[in-house]
Design a protein around this motif. Sequence first.
Motif, short mmCIF file in Angstrom:
data_model
loop_
_atom_site.label_atom_id
_atom_site.label_comp_id
_atom_site.label_asym_id
_atom_site.label_seq_id
_atom_site.Cartn_x
_atom_site.Cartn_y
_atom_site.Cartn_z
N ALA A 24 -12.63 4.13 -3.00
CA ALA A 24 -12.19 4.82 -2.39
C ALA A 24 -10.73 5.69 -3.49
O ALA A 24 -9.90 5.48 -3.95
CB ALA A 24 -12.25 5.92 -1.62
N SER A 25 -10.66 6.96 -4.58
CA SER A 25 -9.80 7.17 -4.74
C SER A 25 -9.61 8.85 -5.31
O SER A 25 -10.50 9.18 -4.99
CB SER A 25 -10.11 6.84 -6.53
OG SER A 25 -11.12 7.57 -7.21
N THR A 28 -4.71 10.25 -1.02
CA THR A 28 -4.93 9.83 0.38
C THR A 28 -5.20 10.24 1.64
O THR A 28 -6.09 11.19 2.12
CB THR A 28 -3.09 9.75 0.28
OG1 THR A 28 -1.89 9.95 -0.38
CG2 THR A 28 -2.67 8.89 1.83
N PHE A 29 -5.98 8.45 1.82
CA PHE A 29 -6.94 8.95 2.64
C PHE A 29 -6.39 8.61 4.19
O PHE A 29 -7.44 8.61 5.17
CB PHE A 29 -8.35 8.30 2.72
CG PHE A 29 -9.37 8.66 0.86
CD1 PHE A 29 -8.58 7.78 -0.23
CD2 PHE A 29 -10.10 9.24 1.01
CE1 PHE A 29 -9.29 8.29 -0.86
CE2 PHE A 29 -10.20 9.70 -0.09
CZ PHE A 29 -10.45 9.34 -1.00
N SER A 30 -5.37 8.68 3.86
CA SER A 30 -4.92 8.78 5.86
C SER A 30 -5.21 9.31 6.84
O SER A 30 -5.76 9.30 8.14
CB SER A 30 -3.52 8.79 5.63
OG SER A 30 -3.02 9.91 5.51
N TRP A 53 -9.65 5.95 9.41
CA TRP A 53 -8.59 5.60 8.41
C TRP A 53 -7.48 5.54 10.09
O TRP A 53 -7.14 4.39 9.50
CB TRP A 53 -8.22 6.25 7.07
CG TRP A 53 -9.43 5.42 5.78
CD1 TRP A 53 -9.15 6.49 5.58
CD2 TRP A 53 -8.69 4.36 5.25
NE1 TRP A 53 -10.15 5.74 4.31
CE2 TRP A 53 -9.23 4.68 3.90
CE3 TRP A 53 -8.74 3.08 5.98
CZ2 TRP A 53 -10.55 3.66 3.67
CZ3 TRP A 53 -9.28 1.76 5.06
CH2 TRP A 53 -9.98 2.27 4.08
N ASN A 74 -6.79 -1.07 3.75
CA ASN A 74 -5.74 0.58 3.37
C ASN A 74 -5.91 -0.13 1.54
O ASN A 74 -5.21 0.56 0.74
CB ASN A 74 -4.91 0.35 4.13
CG ASN A 74 -5.38 1.21 5.29
OD1 ASN A 74 -6.00 0.78 6.31
ND2 ASN A 74 -4.59 2.69 5.96
N LYS A 76 -6.57 -1.51 -1.24
CA LYS A 76 -7.27 -1.55 -2.14
C LYS A 76 -8.66 -0.25 -2.22
O LYS A 76 -8.81 0.19 -2.94
CB LYS A 76 -8.43 -2.09 -2.41
CG LYS A 76 -7.97 -3.63 -2.41
CD LYS A 76 -9.45 -4.97 -1.69
CE LYS A 76 -8.59 -6.31 -2.21
NZ LYS A 76 -9.43 -7.61 -2.63
N ASN A 77 -8.10 0.94 -0.56
CA ASN A 77 -8.47 2.08 -0.59
C ASN A 77 -10.58 1.99 -0.72
O ASN A 77 -10.64 2.29 -1.41
CB ASN A 77 -8.40 3.14 -1.38
CG ASN A 77 -7.41 3.96 -1.21
OD1 ASN A 77 -7.10 3.84 -0.11
ND2 ASN A 77 -7.50 4.84 -1.82
N THR A 78 -10.26 0.33 0.01
CA THR A 78 -11.69 0.56 -0.02
C THR A 78 -12.70 0.49 1.45
O THR A 78 -11.91 -0.50 2.21
CB THR A 78 -12.57 -0.74 -0.45
OG1 THR A 78 -12.00 -0.92 -1.98
CG2 THR A 78 -13.69 -1.30 -1.17
#
Length: 122
Positions: A24-25, A28-30, A53, A74, A76-78
């Motif tokens: 994911a990019s 911020t996915f928090s 997340w 987290n 790697k946002n993966t």
Amino acid sequence: QVQLVESGGGLVQAGGSLRLSCAASGRTFSNYAMGWFRQAPGKEREFVAAIRWSTRNTNYADSVKGRFTISGDNAKNTVYLQMSSLKPEDTAVYYCSARKWYASTWYEWDYWGQGTQVTVSS
């Protein structure tokens, strides 16, 4: 702009395992949840698993409980979907998706990847 890119699909024999990844990019996915869905030929897209997340809370479709595990990295946002004891009925295109939590409300699953094919032979 949120981008989700899946990888890891392929052909596997029944009883085998595969691990799907979703990179994911874009932000911020928090305050997001990430999910996996699948769509088999001639069928509607269905929910498989999701992870939040911030809390790492997870939930699964009954059809995959005990066989699939969703996890996240987290750094790697993966997000990963580890699939074990695969069955021919797990054959489908698997999609990664994201939804936002804001103002005590879950938004819809607004962001989708392009999908990755998983084929389980009997």
